[in-house]
Design an enzyme around this catalytic site. Structure first.
Site, short mmCIF file in Angstrom:
data_model
loop_
_atom_site.label_atom_id
_atom_site.label_comp_id
_atom_site.label_asym_id
_atom_site.label_seq_id
_atom_site.Cartn_x
_atom_site.Cartn_y
_atom_site.Cartn_z
N ALA A 94 -32.10 -22.03 -39.47
CA ALA A 94 -30.91 -21.18 -39.31
C ALA A 94 -30.12 -21.06 -40.60
O ALA A 94 -30.25 -21.87 -41.52
CB ALA A 94 -30.02 -21.74 -38.21
N GLY B 195 -34.73 -23.76 -36.31
CA GLY B 195 -34.97 -22.63 -35.44
C GLY B 195 -36.36 -22.05 -35.61
O GLY B 195 -36.93 -21.50 -34.67
N GLU C 138 -38.55 -24.15 -33.48
CA GLU C 138 -38.28 -23.83 -32.08
C GLU C 138 -38.92 -22.51 -31.68
O GLU C 138 -39.43 -22.36 -30.56
CB GLU C 138 -36.77 -23.79 -31.85
CG GLU C 138 -36.14 -25.18 -31.93
CD GLU C 138 -34.63 -25.16 -31.92
OE1 GLU C 138 -34.02 -26.02 -31.26
OE2 GLU C 138 -34.04 -24.28 -32.60
N GLU D 264 -32.03 -30.98 -37.67
CA GLU D 264 -30.62 -30.73 -37.34
C GLU D 264 -29.75 -31.97 -37.46
O GLU D 264 -28.57 -31.89 -37.84
CB GLU D 264 -30.52 -30.16 -35.91
CG GLU D 264 -31.04 -28.75 -35.74
CD GLU D 264 -32.54 -28.67 -35.54
OE1 GLU D 264 -33.05 -27.56 -35.31
OE2 GLU D 264 -33.21 -29.72 -35.59
#
Length: 293
Positions: A99, A142, A145, A165
């Site tokens: 991200a 992300g 993911e 993260e």
């Protein structure tokens, strides 16, 4: 902007999405030859700033504003209409490097909660068509993911995955903790998410997260993913979508409920023309001609 041009209408089709630049290509195949048409959807760029992951300079990050429902929903709607399989990929250096931290750092709880930040990412899992992730380079945060949302994950030897993260004081927010734990088990998911360390393509395959590591060479993972998508696209799409639903039930339901779902879908296929054609072709020792009905 998004541009859509048509070269010719043939079937079966596979769609091709690149989250790295979020470029959409539609690969249209008509056996025995393959015709390709290309559509481009350019999203905003951002440079990588992760101190721990250290992806290549200039690698792109997935940006939430670039994946807002109105924009992303339109892309998914268009690539899903009539397409039979979808390939998601990035560049050789990065599938998606996570991200945009600069965008996220000043957000408040009320902002992310009320606006359902990242919730719309799950829309990709609602697509009934098979989704293949062709991962090369970094797939972090992300990006990892997103790869985990795919039905099939192919990795190049250079692929590196990670959920870092925790290194910036937060946790996974796009399904990483849930899908990763289901893919690699609780203990390993705990280790990976609590340390934020990366893992390679060989580990991803050994742990059951990826299907296989493809051969060396630039673009090899994309080529193999497209070949796989074209192979799937030639099958009965009613059966393909029902089989995807049945396998997903194994991860979303208990055993008894999952078995009932599988039997229900199996029985359902006997109401289709493709089941009649497929079994007749097998008995007659010929190639089936599916009509997806």
């Amino acid at each position: 902007m998004m541009s859509f041009g048509v070269l010719r209408k043939v079937a079966p089709r596979t769609a091709f999405i690149s989250p790295h630049r979020f470029t959409l290509h539609l690969f249209v195949s008509c056996l025995p030859s393959t015709h390709i048409r290309k559509h481009t959807y350019i999203m905003p760029r951002a440079r990588c700033r992760s101190r721990d992951a250290q992806p290549p300079k200039g690698a792109q990050r997935t940006q939430h504003r670039a994946l807002q429902r109105t924009e992303r929903g339109s892309a998914l709607h268009r690539c899903g209409q009539g397409d039979r399989a979808i390939v998601i990929t990035g560049s050789e250096k990065a599938f998606a490097a996570g991200a945009d931290i600069k965008e996220m750092k000043d957000k408040s709880f009320s902002d992310v909660y009320q606006n359902k930040f990242l919730e719309s990412w799950q829309d990709i899992t609602k697509i009934r068509k098979p989704i293949i992730a062709a991962v090369s380079g970094y797939a972090l945060g992300g990006g990892c993911e997103l790869a985990l949302m795919a039905d099939i994950l192919l990795a190049s030897p250079s692929a590196k995955f990670g959920q870092p993260e925790v290194n910036i004081g937060t946790i996974t927010g796009g399904g990483g903790s849930q899908r990763l734990a289901r893919a690699v088990g609780k203990s390993r998911a705990m280790e990976l998410t609590l340390t934020g360390r990366m893992w390679n393509a060989q580990e991803a395959v050994a742990w059951g997260m990826a299907s296989r590591v493809v051969g060396e060479g630039e673009g090899a993972v994309v080529r193999e993913a497209i070949e796989l998508a074209v192979e799937i696209a030639a099958k009965s799409q009613v059966a393909v979508q029902a089989q995807k639903e049945a396998v997903n039930a194994a991860f979303e339901q208990g055993l008894s409920e999952g078995l009932r779902t599988e039997r229900r879908l199996f029985h359902m296929t006997f109401a289709t023309a493709d089941q009649k054609e497929g079994m007749a072709a097998f008995a007659e020792k010929r190639k089936p001609e599916f009509t997806n009905s």
